[in-house]
Scaffold this active site. Sequence first.
Site, PDB file in Angstrom:
ATOM      1  N   ASP A 150      11.748  32.985  56.628  1.00 42.51           N
ATOM      2  CA  ASP A 150      11.241  34.182  57.324  1.00 42.51           C
ATOM      3  C   ASP A 150      10.092  33.868  58.272  1.00 42.51           C
ATOM      4  OD1 ASP A 150      13.141  35.539  55.883  1.00 42.51           O
ATOM      5  OD2 ASP A 150      11.749  36.418  54.452  1.00 42.51           O
ATOM      6  N   HIS A 188      12.392  42.633  53.408  1.00 39.08           N
ATOM      7  CA  HIS A 188      11.233  41.749  53.352  1.00 39.08           C
ATOM      8  C   HIS A 188      10.260  41.957  54.509  1.00 39.08           C
ATOM      9  CE1 HIS A 188      10.228  37.720  51.157  1.00 39.08           C
ATOM     10  NE2 HIS A 188       9.230  38.575  51.126  1.00 39.08           N
ATOM     11  N   ASP A 227      11.745  37.607  47.053  1.00 37.71           N
ATOM     12  CA  ASP A 227      12.998  38.131  47.596  1.00 37.71           C
ATOM     13  C   ASP A 227      14.084  37.808  46.582  1.00 37.71           C
ATOM     14  OD1 ASP A 227      15.449  38.433  49.017  1.00 37.71           O
ATOM     15  OD2 ASP A 227      14.435  38.052  50.922  1.00 37.71           O
ATOM     16  N   ASP A 268      17.080  37.434  46.915  1.00 39.75           N
ATOM     17  CA  ASP A 268      18.103  36.480  47.339  1.00 39.75           C
ATOM     18  C   ASP A 268      17.668  35.038  47.106  1.00 39.75           C
ATOM     19  OD1 ASP A 268      16.675  35.456  49.586  1.00 39.75           O
ATOM     20  OD2 ASP A 268      17.644  36.837  50.971  1.00 39.75           O
ATOM     21  N   HIS A 271      15.358  32.119  52.202  1.00 33.53           N
ATOM     22  CA  HIS A 271      15.021  31.938  53.608  1.00 33.53           C
ATOM     23  C   HIS A 271      13.510  31.754  53.747  1.00 33.53           C
ATOM     24  CE1 HIS A 271      18.488  34.639  53.032  1.00 33.53           C
ATOM     25  NE2 HIS A 271      19.049  33.918  53.983  1.00 33.53           N
TER      26      HIS A 271
END
Length: 305
Positions: free
Chosen positions: A132, A105, A232, A234, A130
């Site tokens: 980030d 990312h 992302d 995830d 997340h």
Amino acid sequence: MKKQPGRPISIIGVPLDLGAGRSGAGIGPNAIRYAGVVERLEQLGCFVMDEGDLTVKGSNVTSTKQPNTKLKHLDEIVKVNEELSTKIGEAMAAGHFPLILGGDHSIAIGTLAGVRKSGGQYGLIWFDAHTDVNTGETTPTGNIHGMSLAVALGYGDPRLTSIGGGTAFIKPEHTVIVGARSIDPGERKFLKKLGVRVFTIRDVERLGIAKVMERALKIAARGTDGIHLSLDLDGLDPHDAPGVGTPVPGGLSLRESLLAMELISEAGVAVSAEFVEVNPTLDLRNKTARAAVDLIGALFGERII
């Protein structure tokens, strides 16, 4: 399948995993290609130009921190993101839709710098487990993929914030995070200070993904010239996307994520997109890359009927 006319799509692969804590995401672009992204888009009536991959030098396991900084692999990450910002600026100037395949990312730094080069003011929808938004002062790891949104908002190491000219950063009031469920203490303070809207996974459960996306699109698109989608993998639950470097249980289902892409598509506001953190070394029969292709198809107009 619904046809999706519009601008030509420029696919740009960024085989970078130096921003992550483990290697593997660097082969993500080819895994997504192998899963059939070009063929899927062409079936939808899109004109696709695969621009290939940027060149990345260095190894995730052979070098760590640059002198006088906590940030790992800073030199190469700056170089790759500068090149990426130029490629995206050129694609948008030619009237193309940049579709970036990651890679970790940290490539969002160059992606968003390139989008800003096209002029105008853009909103951002950030799908991720997340947020980030760490900086060199708050990072627990030194991994730059955990800092990319902070940089896009204008905060962080000057070598990162200056990529692409270092001007016209994404505004906090036009930024929305969807699906977050793992946020560091320093990130919580940062997000509250800037007023970035975060729809956590609890919000998704309480409101439903359709209502969350309605609100997210309203925030990101209001008063802007379009939005960039940064997804992302995830952000999805590990059951649907096991091949990611930092999985977090209890994420968005693939069906919820597909609906989110469909709603962005129907709003007609996306000007660029990136799909990152596919790590084939951790995947099961390319399941995560295939999920990425499904999501890309939905973003470009694919429907059940």
